[in-house]
Design a protein around this motif. Structure first.
Motif, short mmCIF file in Angstrom:
data_model
loop_
_atom_site.label_atom_id
_atom_site.label_comp_id
_atom_site.label_asym_id
_atom_site.label_seq_id
_atom_site.Cartn_x
_atom_site.Cartn_y
_atom_site.Cartn_z
N LYS A 1 -0.29 11.98 -9.49
CA LYS A 1 -1.18 13.13 -9.33
C LYS A 1 -0.42 14.46 -9.35
O LYS A 1 -0.90 15.46 -9.88
N LEU A 2 0.76 14.48 -8.76
CA LEU A 2 1.51 15.73 -8.67
C LEU A 2 2.25 16.07 -9.96
O LEU A 2 2.30 17.23 -10.37
N TYR A 3 2.85 15.05 -10.59
CA TYR A 3 3.74 15.32 -11.72
C TYR A 3 3.30 14.66 -13.02
O TYR A 3 3.98 14.83 -14.05
N ASN B 1 0.82 -1.21 0.00
CA ASN B 1 0.00 0.00 0.00
C ASN B 1 0.86 1.26 0.00
O ASN B 1 0.53 2.25 -0.66
N VAL B 2 1.94 1.23 0.77
CA VAL B 2 2.81 2.40 0.85
C VAL B 2 3.48 2.66 -0.50
O VAL B 2 3.54 3.81 -0.96
N VAL B 3 3.99 1.61 -1.12
CA VAL B 3 4.63 1.76 -2.43
C VAL B 3 3.64 2.32 -3.45
O VAL B 3 3.95 3.25 -4.21
N GLU B 4 2.44 1.77 -3.47
CA GLU B 4 1.42 2.25 -4.39
C GLU B 4 1.07 3.70 -4.10
O GLU B 4 0.85 4.51 -5.00
N GLY B 5 1.05 4.06 -2.80
CA GLY B 5 0.76 5.44 -2.42
C GLY B 5 1.80 6.42 -2.92
O GLY B 5 1.48 7.52 -3.38
N VAL B 6 3.05 6.02 -2.85
CA VAL B 6 4.14 6.88 -3.34
C VAL B 6 3.99 7.11 -4.85
O VAL B 6 4.10 8.24 -5.34
N PHE B 7 3.72 6.04 -5.57
CA PHE B 7 3.54 6.16 -7.02
C PHE B 7 2.30 6.99 -7.36
O PHE B 7 2.30 7.78 -8.31
#
Length: 389
Positions: free
Chosen positions: A374-376, A363-369
């Protein structure tokens, strides 16, 4: 060039990725030695070039010199820190002195520096781009900060100091790692696990079984074991034992670092003085935003003045809570995380462990991606064709 050594072969992988699946411990030292010989030949070509020194034939040529040795050193240093066994780690005392010798041979070479200085002195008439000008200035300053302007006697002193530091630095890290790995706290009573989350207990059981302590629980000084124990374990004496082991690593033990530390500090000071600086801090900060130790000290004093009262307030709150809840009036360093966590639970009905199921690794890895998307507007796709370690 040795075509049997994967570190010396041109990578056939996408973006010249490192063939981790082919590299063995015995490949590193021969690769370093051969890459250093190549770098010396490249330097020799620059020095013997009869043409007038220019930005291209001197600065750019220097920038591309030693690319192979730099790549191999980068792979080794990464593996030595992140994925090392004792055999790989033992190579540090062979590899780093060789790389330091190469750096000294380059940066203390009077003829080579003469060419660099010639180009540097003409920088205002060369019509360089901002990037080129920055490269030239950094290259010149790199030589100066590493002894190019020193006398022959001081150059030799600097060379000896750098050689010693190239051995002492890895030795310090090796001692800390070995001291960390050497400590084991094996528990065999369930009551000693009071307060610990189920996941932490399960992990300790798995580690214990892997080490031959079937039916027991093993805690060590690695973060995933140390941090939850200090935060949740109810047994105060065990927290104290673990905290003292953690904070006294490489001190008065088999892997003592006191003498190593003193030597490093003295050598860094001597090096700075030879180069014309008052202290090692002055030398390091000269190229950084702060510029000097006074700026850093003033900043830290302002930070202390702004945060001291808040820190005292937080400490008093934790002490009052410990005294009220468990009649503990002498909150010690090994108590602070424990009672801080209890206080947060009491004030906010919040337990960090409650969030753990939502923050599993995937979940954390997917959250980072997802944030990057969304940002870039970046999209990520795993390339399973590249080898990893």
């Amino acid at each position: 060039m040795n075509t049997q050594n994967p570190l010396l072969q041109e990578s056939t992988l996408k973006d010249n990725a490192v063939p981790f699946d082919q590299i063995k411990v015995e490949h590193y030292l021969p690769a370093i030695e051969e890459s250093i010989l190549l770098a010396k030949k490249q330097i020799d070509v620059i020095k013997k070039n009869p043409d007038e020194p220019t930005f291209e034939n001197t600065i750019v040529a220097l920038e591309t010199t030693g690319e192979l040795s730099g790549m191999i050193a980068g792979v080794y240093s990464n593996m030595e820190v992140a994925n090392a066994d004792e055999k790989l780690q033992a190579l540090a005392k062979e590899i780093y002195p060789r790389l330091t010798t190469l750096s000294s041979d380059i940066e203390l070479d009077a003829d080579l520096f003469k060419k660099v200085k010639y180009v540097f002195d003409k920088k205002d008439s060369l019509k360089l781009s901002p990037e080129q000008k920055t490269l030239l200035e950094k290259k010149y300053l790199g030589f100066v900060r590493n002894g190019a302007l020193l006398s022959s006697e001081d150059k030799e002193k600097l060379r000896q100091i750098d050689q010693e530091l190239s051995v002492l630095g890895p030795k310090f890290s090796e001692n800390v790692l070995k001291a960390t790995n050497a400590f084991e706290m094996v528990l065999d009573k369930k009551e000693e696990l009071a307060g610990l989350p189920d996941g932490t207990i399960e992990a300790a059981s798995a580690v214990a079984e892997a080490k031959g302590y079937k039916g027991k629980w093993l805690f060590n000084l690695q973060g995933p074991s140390y941090t939850p124990f200090m935060t949740y374990a109810k047994d105060r004496s065990l927290r104290q034992k673990l905290w003292k082991a953690y904070t006294s690593r490489s001190y008065n033990d088999k892997f003592d670092n006191q003498e190593v530390t003193l030597k490093i500090v003295k050598l860094r000071h001597d090096r700075a003085v030879i180069l014309g600086y008052k202290t090692h801090a002055d030398f390091v900060l000269a190229e950084r935003m702060a510029k000097n130790p006074t700026t850093v000290k003033n900043f830290l004093e302002k930070l202390l003045a702004a945060s001291h009262k808040a820190g005292e307030r937080d400490l008093k709150e934790v002490r009052d809570f410990a005294a009220k809840e468990e009649n503990v009036t002498d909150v010690m360093p090994w108590d602070f995380n424990y009672y801080s966590e209890k206080l947060i639970e009491a004030k906010y009905s919040f337990n960090e462990e409650d969030l753990r199921p939502y923050f599993k690794l995937e979940n954390v890895v997917e959250g980072v991606f997802a944030h990057a998307r969304k940002l870039y507007g970046l999209k990520f796709k795993e390339n399973k064709e590249l080898p990893v370690y």
